[in-house]
Design a protein around this motif. Structure first.
Motif, mmCIF file in Angstrom:
data_model
loop_
_atom_site.group_PDB
_atom_site.id
_atom_site.type_symbol
_atom_site.label_atom_id
_atom_site.label_comp_id
_atom_site.label_asym_id
_atom_site.label_seq_id
_atom_site.Cartn_x
_atom_site.Cartn_y
_atom_site.Cartn_z
ATOM 1 N N SER A 241 0.810 -1.211 0.000
ATOM 2 C CA SER A 241 0.000 0.000 0.000
ATOM 3 C C SER A 241 0.846 1.266 0.000
ATOM 4 N N SER A 242 1.852 1.318 0.875
ATOM 5 C CA SER A 242 2.690 2.520 0.970
ATOM 6 C C SER A 242 3.437 2.777 -0.328
ATOM 7 N N PHE A 243 3.927 1.694 -0.939
ATOM 8 C CA PHE A 243 4.664 1.837 -2.195
ATOM 9 C C PHE A 243 3.758 2.400 -3.287
ATOM 10 N N LEU A 244 2.555 1.824 -3.442
ATOM 11 C CA LEU A 244 1.651 2.269 -4.502
ATOM 12 C C LEU A 244 1.149 3.682 -4.240
ATOM 13 N N THR A 245 0.841 3.978 -2.973
ATOM 14 C CA THR A 245 0.395 5.326 -2.628
ATOM 15 C C THR A 245 1.496 6.346 -2.901
ATOM 16 N N GLY A 246 2.722 5.990 -2.529
ATOM 17 C CA GLY A 246 3.860 6.880 -2.790
ATOM 18 C C GLY A 246 4.058 7.135 -4.271
ATOM 19 N N ARG A 247 3.941 6.078 -5.078
ATOM 20 C CA ARG A 247 4.075 6.239 -6.524
ATOM 21 C C ARG A 247 2.975 7.163 -7.061
ATOM 22 N N TYR A 248 1.743 6.991 -6.555
ATOM 23 C CA TYR A 248 0.630 7.828 -6.996
ATOM 24 C C TYR A 248 0.878 9.294 -6.629
ATOM 25 N N ILE A 249 1.324 9.528 -5.389
ATOM 26 C CA ILE A 249 1.581 10.900 -4.938
ATOM 27 C C ILE A 249 2.676 11.540 -5.793
ATOM 28 N N GLU A 250 3.717 10.781 -6.088
ATOM 29 C CA GLU A 250 4.836 11.303 -6.886
ATOM 30 C C GLU A 250 4.356 11.737 -8.281
ATOM 31 N N LEU A 251 3.562 10.887 -8.940
ATOM 32 C CA LEU A 251 3.095 11.206 -10.292
ATOM 33 C C LEU A 251 2.066 12.334 -10.285
ATOM 34 N N SER A 252 1.137 12.299 -9.306
ATOM 35 C CA SER A 252 0.119 13.354 -9.262
ATOM 36 C C SER A 252 0.734 14.703 -8.911
ATOM 37 N N ASP A 253 1.763 14.718 -8.052
ATOM 38 C CA ASP A 253 2.465 15.967 -7.742
ATOM 39 C C ASP A 253 3.157 16.526 -8.980
ATOM 40 N N GLN A 254 3.682 15.629 -9.789
ATOM 41 C CA GLN A 254 4.347 16.052 -11.029
ATOM 42 C C GLN A 254 3.351 16.781 -11.942
ATOM 43 N N ILE A 255 2.166 16.214 -12.115
ATOM 44 C CA ILE A 255 1.138 16.853 -12.939
ATOM 45 C C ILE A 255 0.662 18.152 -12.303
ATOM 46 N N TYR A 256 0.505 18.152 -10.977
ATOM 47 C CA TYR A 256 0.049 19.355 -10.270
ATOM 48 C C TYR A 256 1.019 20.516 -10.476
ATOM 49 N N ARG A 257 2.319 20.248 -10.339
ATOM 50 C CA ARG A 257 3.320 21.321 -10.514
ATOM 51 C C ARG A 257 3.269 21.889 -11.932
ATOM 52 N N GLN A 258 3.110 21.018 -12.915
ATOM 53 C CA GLN A 258 3.029 21.483 -14.304
ATOM 54 C C GLN A 258 1.790 22.351 -14.511
ATOM 55 N N ASN A 259 0.655 21.928 -13.967
ATOM 56 C CA ASN A 259 -0.582 22.682 -14.132
ATOM 57 C C ASN A 259 -0.542 24.027 -13.423
ATOM 58 N N VAL A 260 0.045 24.054 -12.229
ATOM 59 C CA VAL A 260 0.131 25.311 -11.476
ATOM 60 C C VAL A 260 1.034 26.306 -12.201
ATOM 61 N N ALA A 261 2.151 25.824 -12.748
ATOM 62 C CA ALA A 261 3.076 26.706 -13.464
ATOM 63 C C ALA A 261 2.395 27.360 -14.663
ATOM 64 N N LEU A 262 1.636 26.573 -15.406
ATOM 65 C CA LEU A 262 0.939 27.119 -16.571
ATOM 66 C C LEU A 262 -0.180 28.070 -16.132
#
Length: 609
Positions: A241-262
């Motif tokens: 669970s922790s591994f999959l949740t961490g992977r999800y947070i990492e990828l969603s944060d990546q998209i969030y940073r891109q969207n906020v910058a734009l």
């Protein structure tokens, strides 16, 4: 160099944006096909609604001038004065009713279009080659096409709005033009920069969304993986669970940073450009006030022009903004139209004959070789064998030797890379594909588990018989699924699976019996079973094959199995190795020969000694 590169990028984005407008006509045809009466009604209502603002301003102008003359000169009110007041009320009421009626039409059209486009996607997807579903790039395109089926509803409604805005703006602009053409020019010029800026950032949003599609698919997969019945046991036991949740947070944060910058860049640039539009509006408004104070205009004309300028300015901005939105959303339609543009390579020829009834000579593989698209490795190499009417053949071999590939070629999910497959002496590609499928019953190892009723699960084998309880129950008896169904609370009407309320899940072996029932219901001339007893216990497997001779009587049967208790019942056994037939014959003869079959048989038999 930097300025030159930016200019080139700007030109390229605008060229792509304008090219995307060619996507609109085919989509409008889809909209028209989805609900012609609704589209026509909505369009007429929008044109009528577009004329109301100018009509209201004209009525208001007449009323105000009449009041000013009455107050200042003590002139009596004109005879039709109260009729004009009533007309203003009627126009306002009509406008309110039209807005609600247009919204009603839009909601109807949204439902009709979503249904129409979703059905088209499902129908088209069902006709595509199997290779499409084994291509990650195609999956990205299919995912975007599915999303666009509903997300582009805003664009369709925007096309209706821009029609209304154009008519409204044209009437208001004409009245301003009569007073002063330059006022109209100033309004338009001040709006253009804001339009260009919004369009530029909308295009950047599309490009970013396109790049994010693979990551979003990973996020969807992680969401399912992190909260599904299939993965729950291993998530708990392996502590994933922790591994999959961490992977999800990492990828969603990546998209969030891109969207906020734009979004931040769009906020600052959009705010500055909107100031220019505001300046244009108030500059023209001030000029009209000056002309009124100077005695060149009446108070009623001031009110009329002030409303016309405000309405024209607002509508010009909305036209540019809406048109920009349409142009940019048209970019998203590229994948939807590209998806509809994909054509299957495996399909029937025009006027193709049906499959023979009955099949007289059977199937014949002649020098058949096959490599999967995108790969140079031959899975099958110059394969030759016959499958005659009434014959039962078993294919065995280690994983990756081409057993399932033979099935895919026999059922025309793929066509051979070289050589040909004959049916009664005629190339398989000459027959009508749908009719050929009707003569084949297949149960793959990875069979579907339909989360529907038990009766519907079996009926999937011959969907035309879904109301024929007699045939469905007979198929259940042959596959031993009847004993499973008898234990269910609602019998054949029991919902299977846990997706929907009241559903009951089955074990792997019980699901396999349901899948076997589909094959028996189909009653086709060719029966193909890929690992038909893989999930069955020893007793159930024995019972199934006690009936096997009866079930395959007068049929051609092709079996794929790793269990020698299964394959030994075949009339002929083909041993595949490195894409070729290494050995063939009956069970006893192959064991006595002491070759590859005998070696595999002894290895499996040793596990039971």
């Amino acid at each position: 160099m930097g300025i030159s590169a930016s200019l080139q990028t700007f030109r390229a984005t605008w060229k792509e944006r304008l090219n995307a407008l060619k996507n609109i006509p085919p989509v409008l045809r889809m909209v028209w096909d989805s609900g012609r009466a609704v589209v026509l009604s909505g369009s007429v209502l929008r044109v009528v609604a577009a004329l109301i603002p100018l009509s209201m301003l004209g009525v208001t102008r007449w009323i105000i001038d009449a009041i000013v003359a009455h107050v200042s000169s003590r002139q009596p009110l004109p005879h039709p004065f109260w009729w004009f007041v009533a007309l203003g009320f009627a126009l306002a009421t009509l406008g309110t009713v039209l807005i609600r009626t247009i919204d009603y039409c839009d909601s109807l059209l949204a439902d009709k279009f979503t249904r129409h486009i979703s059905v088209r996607i499902m129908e088209h997807a069902s006709r595509l080659d199997l290779v499409c579903y084994e291509d990650p790039v195609f999956y990205d395109k299919l995912e975007r096409a599915r999303v666009q089926a509903t997300d582009r509803l805003g664009m369709i409604q925007a096309i209706g709005r821009v029609l209304q805005q154009v008519v409204t703006t044209a009437t208001l602009a004409a009245s301003i033009f009569v007073f002063s053409p330059w006022l109209l020019v100033v309004l338009i010029v001040c709006v253009v920069p804001a339009f260009l800026g919004e369009s530029h950032f909308a295009f950047l949003g599309y490009s970013q969304n396109f790049r994010q599609t693979p990551v979003r698919r990973q996020l969807d997969y992680l969401r399912v993986l992190g909260a599904s019945k299939e993965s729950a046991k291993e998530l708990k036991l392996f502590g994933l669970s922790s591994f999959l949740t961490g992977r999800y947070i990492e990828l969603s944060d990546q998209i969030y940073r891109q969207n906020v910058a734009l979004a931040r860049r769009r906020l600052w640039a959009g705010s500055l450009l909107s100031l220019l539009s505001t300046l244009g509006y108030y500059g023209t408004y001030a000029f009209v006030i000056y002309a009124t104070v100077a005695g060149k205009l009446s108070v009623g004309t001031l009110t009329f022009l002030a409303g016309a300028i405000a309405g024209a300015s607002s509508n010009i901005q909305m036209i540019f903004s809406t048109f920009s939105s349409i142009a940019d959303q048209a970019l998203f339609l590229t994948d939807l139209l590209d998806f509809f543009g994909v054509r299957p390579s495996v399909q029937s020829k025009p006027d193709a004959p049906p499959a023979p009834r009955p099949i007289r000579y059977g199937f014949e593989f002649q020098n058949v070789s096959f490599a999967y698209p995108g790969s140079s490795r031959l899975v099958l190499k110059n394969l030759d064998f016959r499958l005659e009417p009434g014959e039962r053949i078993a294919l065995i071999g280690e994983n990756g030797q081409g057993k399932t590939t033979v099935v895919k070629l026999l059922t025309r999910l793929y066509d051979p890379s070289a050589g040909k497959i004959l049916l009664d002496g005629v190339d398989l590609r000459e027959y009508d594909l749908e009719d050929l499928c009707r003569q084949t019953a297949v149960i793959f190892q990875d069979f579907m588990r339909y989360e529907m009723t038990a009766s519907e699960n079996i009926a999937m084998g011959q969907i035309e018989e879904r109301q024929n309880d007699f045939k469905i129950e007979a198929a259940a008896r042959k596959s031993l699924a009847e004993t499973v169904i008898r234990r269910l609370p609602r019998g054949y009407r029991q919902m299977l699976g846990r997706r929907f309320e009241g559903g009951v899940d089955l074990s792997g072996g019980e699901w396999q019996k349901m899948a076997l029932a589909r094959a028996y219901l189909r009653d086709a001339q060719l029966l193909i079973l890929d690992e038909p007893t893989a999930s069955l216990d020893a007793r159930s497997e024995h019972e199934v094959f006690q009936r096997f001779a009866e079930l395959t009587a007068a049929k051609m049967a092709l079996l794929i199995s790793h269990r020698f208790s299964t394959v030994r019942m075949a009339d002929r056994i083909l041993v595949l190795e490195d894409g070729k037939i290494a050995e063939q014959g009956g069970h006893q003869g192959l064991v006595a020969r002491g070759g590859r079959y005998s070696e595999m048989f002894e290895l499996q038999a040793a596990n039971y000694r």
